[in-house]
Motif scaffolding. Structure first.
Motif, PDB file in Angstrom:
ATOM      1  N   ALA A 143      -6.677  64.747   4.688  1.00  0.00           N
ATOM      2  CA  ALA A 143      -6.790  66.207   4.582  1.00  0.00           C
ATOM      3  C   ALA A 143      -5.456  66.891   4.833  1.00  0.00           C
ATOM      4  O   ALA A 143      -5.168  67.946   4.264  1.00  0.00           O
ATOM      5  CB  ALA A 143      -7.830  66.722   5.569  1.00  0.00           C
ATOM      6  N   LEU A 144      -4.641  66.287   5.679  1.00  0.00           N
ATOM      7  CA  LEU A 144      -3.340  66.865   6.013  1.00  0.00           C
ATOM      8  C   LEU A 144      -2.233  66.412   5.070  1.00  0.00           C
ATOM      9  O   LEU A 144      -1.072  66.761   5.273  1.00  0.00           O
ATOM     10  CB  LEU A 144      -2.961  66.491   7.452  1.00  0.00           C
ATOM     11  CG  LEU A 144      -3.862  67.054   8.550  1.00  0.00           C
ATOM     12  CD1 LEU A 144      -3.425  66.530   9.912  1.00  0.00           C
ATOM     13  CD2 LEU A 144      -3.847  68.582   8.541  1.00  0.00           C
ATOM     14  N   SER A 145      -2.593  65.615   4.060  1.00  0.00           N
ATOM     15  CA  SER A 145      -1.563  65.105   3.151  1.00  0.00           C
ATOM     16  C   SER A 145      -1.692  65.665   1.742  1.00  0.00           C
ATOM     17  O   SER A 145      -0.727  66.176   1.186  1.00  0.00           O
ATOM     18  CB  SER A 145      -1.592  63.576   3.112  1.00  0.00           C
ATOM     19  OG  SER A 145      -2.857  63.109   2.663  1.00  0.00           O
ATOM     20  N   HIS A 146      -2.890  65.566   1.148  1.00  0.00           N
ATOM     21  CA  HIS A 146      -3.068  66.128  -0.192  1.00  0.00           C
ATOM     22  C   HIS A 146      -4.543  66.371  -0.462  1.00  0.00           C
ATOM     23  O   HIS A 146      -5.393  65.541  -0.146  1.00  0.00           O
ATOM     24  CB  HIS A 146      -2.490  65.212  -1.268  1.00  0.00           C
ATOM     25  CG  HIS A 146      -2.304  65.909  -2.579  1.00  0.00           C
ATOM     26  ND1 HIS A 146      -3.321  66.070  -3.483  1.00  0.00           N
ATOM     27  CD2 HIS A 146      -1.225  66.516  -3.129  1.00  0.00           C
ATOM     28  CE1 HIS A 146      -2.878  66.737  -4.538  1.00  0.00           C
ATOM     29  NE2 HIS A 146      -1.610  67.020  -4.350  1.00  0.00           N
ATOM     30  N   VAL A 147      -4.834  67.494  -1.090  1.00  0.00           N
ATOM     31  CA  VAL A 147      -6.220  67.914  -1.270  1.00  0.00           C
ATOM     32  C   VAL A 147      -6.996  66.972  -2.186  1.00  0.00           C
ATOM     33  O   VAL A 147      -8.193  66.728  -1.969  1.00  0.00           O
ATOM     34  CB  VAL A 147      -6.271  69.361  -1.804  1.00  0.00           C
ATOM     35  CG1 VAL A 147      -5.657  69.459  -3.197  1.00  0.00           C
ATOM     36  CG2 VAL A 147      -7.694  69.887  -1.816  1.00  0.00           C
ATOM     37  N   LEU A 148      -6.347  66.428  -3.216  1.00  0.00           N
ATOM     38  CA  LEU A 148      -7.071  65.549  -4.131  1.00  0.00           C
ATOM     39  C   LEU A 148      -7.408  64.214  -3.477  1.00  0.00           C
ATOM     40  O   LEU A 148      -8.506  63.676  -3.669  1.00  0.00           O
ATOM     41  CB  LEU A 148      -6.259  65.334  -5.411  1.00  0.00           C
ATOM     42  CG  LEU A 148      -6.138  66.554  -6.320  1.00  0.00           C
ATOM     43  CD1 LEU A 148      -5.351  66.204  -7.579  1.00  0.00           C
ATOM     44  CD2 LEU A 148      -7.506  67.098  -6.698  1.00  0.00           C
ATOM     45  N   THR A 149      -6.474  63.668  -2.713  1.00  0.00           N
ATOM     46  CA  THR A 149      -6.769  62.443  -1.965  1.00  0.00           C
ATOM     47  C   THR A 149      -7.901  62.690  -0.980  1.00  0.00           C
ATOM     48  O   THR A 149      -8.808  61.861  -0.826  1.00  0.00           O
ATOM     49  CB  THR A 149      -5.519  61.957  -1.218  1.00  0.00           C
ATOM     50  OG1 THR A 149      -4.466  61.736  -2.155  1.00  0.00           O
ATOM     51  CG2 THR A 149      -5.799  60.666  -0.467  1.00  0.00           C
ATOM     52  N   PHE A 150      -7.855  63.830  -0.325  1.00  0.00           N
ATOM     53  CA  PHE A 150      -8.912  64.209   0.613  1.00  0.00           C
ATOM     54  C   PHE A 150     -10.258  64.302  -0.101  1.00  0.00           C
ATOM     55  O   PHE A 150     -11.276  63.790   0.377  1.00  0.00           O
ATOM     56  CB  PHE A 150      -8.547  65.541   1.264  1.00  0.00           C
ATOM     57  CG  PHE A 150      -9.626  66.130   2.124  1.00  0.00           C
ATOM     58  CD1 PHE A 150     -10.181  65.411   3.168  1.00  0.00           C
ATOM     59  CD2 PHE A 150     -10.086  67.422   1.887  1.00  0.00           C
ATOM     60  CE1 PHE A 150     -11.178  65.962   3.967  1.00  0.00           C
ATOM     61  CE2 PHE A 150     -11.073  67.981   2.675  1.00  0.00           C
ATOM     62  CZ  PHE A 150     -11.623  67.249   3.719  1.00  0.00           C
TER      63      PHE A 150
END
Length: 217
Positions: A143-150
């Motif tokens: 969640a703190l890195s990239h929205v799509l990965t999240f």
């Protein structure tokens, strides 16, 4: 990967200069210039600081995290056999889609390390409590890195949990890990939408637009 990234001295793609600008502001002012999930930038910071040529620093960072992700996938799928691990690793490393991310969408590419780590947890961690804790941490990191990965991790964990329940699987580690990741992801999504959107750089609203886009003409 590094040889590919070092073909030319400049950063690639539309987003390339954006990362340089964000990193410069982060190290000079202690914060990002534009709202963004911050974790990936902190992961890039040691490489950016170490190399005099900042373009090379970011490219080395991308190659490093890409190699680490490949290693995690190899280790995860090696549980089945060495060939499975090698296939998973090479599929990630040589896929035209991940190569495209590495050259332009750096945050997307680097953040895939969290998704691969979640897969490793599902396949290799045998202690239920540790699997649940690790999965929750991975959900927060994504969640703190990239929205799509999240978003992918949240949906993937929900799918794994659903399949585990309907199949009545005896693998409680998978059930605990997927439930932990799914619950943590939903909590983060609610907090970032209604209470504290800054924690994801306001990207949670972007995630909803991505989810809605396939249904909009």
């Amino acid at each position: 990967m590094l040889a590919i990234l070092l073909r030319y001295p400049i950063m690639y793609g539309i987003d390339g200069p954006y990362y340089l600008h964000q990193m410069r502001h982060l190290l000079a002012e202690g914060m990002l210039k534009y709202p963004d999930p911050p974790l990936t930038y902190y992961m890039l910071a040691p490489f950016y600081s170490f190399f005099p040529d900042k373009n090379i620093g970011l490219k080395v960072a991308v190659a490093f995290y890409g190699g680490l992700t490949s290693l995690i996938l190899f280790t995860a799928f090696r549980r089945f056999c060495d060939l499975s691990g090698l296939t998973a690793s090479l599929t990630f490393a040589l896929s035209p889609f991940t190569l495209r991310l590495a050259e332009d969408f750096i945050k997307n590419y680097v953040s895939l390390i969290f998704l691969s780590t979640f897969i490793y947890i599902l396949l290799n961690v045998r202690d239920r409590k540790r699997a649940a804790i690790y999965s929750s941490i991975i959900a927060i990191a994504s969640a703190l890195s990239h929205v799509l990965t999240f978003g992918v991790l949240a949906l993937f964990s929900l799918l794994i949990l659903f399949l585990s329940l309907i199949r009545r699987s005896d693998d409680l580690v998978v059930r605990y890990a997927s439930a932990s990741a799914a619950i943590t992801s939903m909590m983060i999504l609610m907090i970032s939408l209604f209470i504290f959107p800054q924690i994801t750089g306001y990207d949670s609203f972007k995630l909803l637009s991505f989810l809605n886009q396939p249904f909009v003409r």
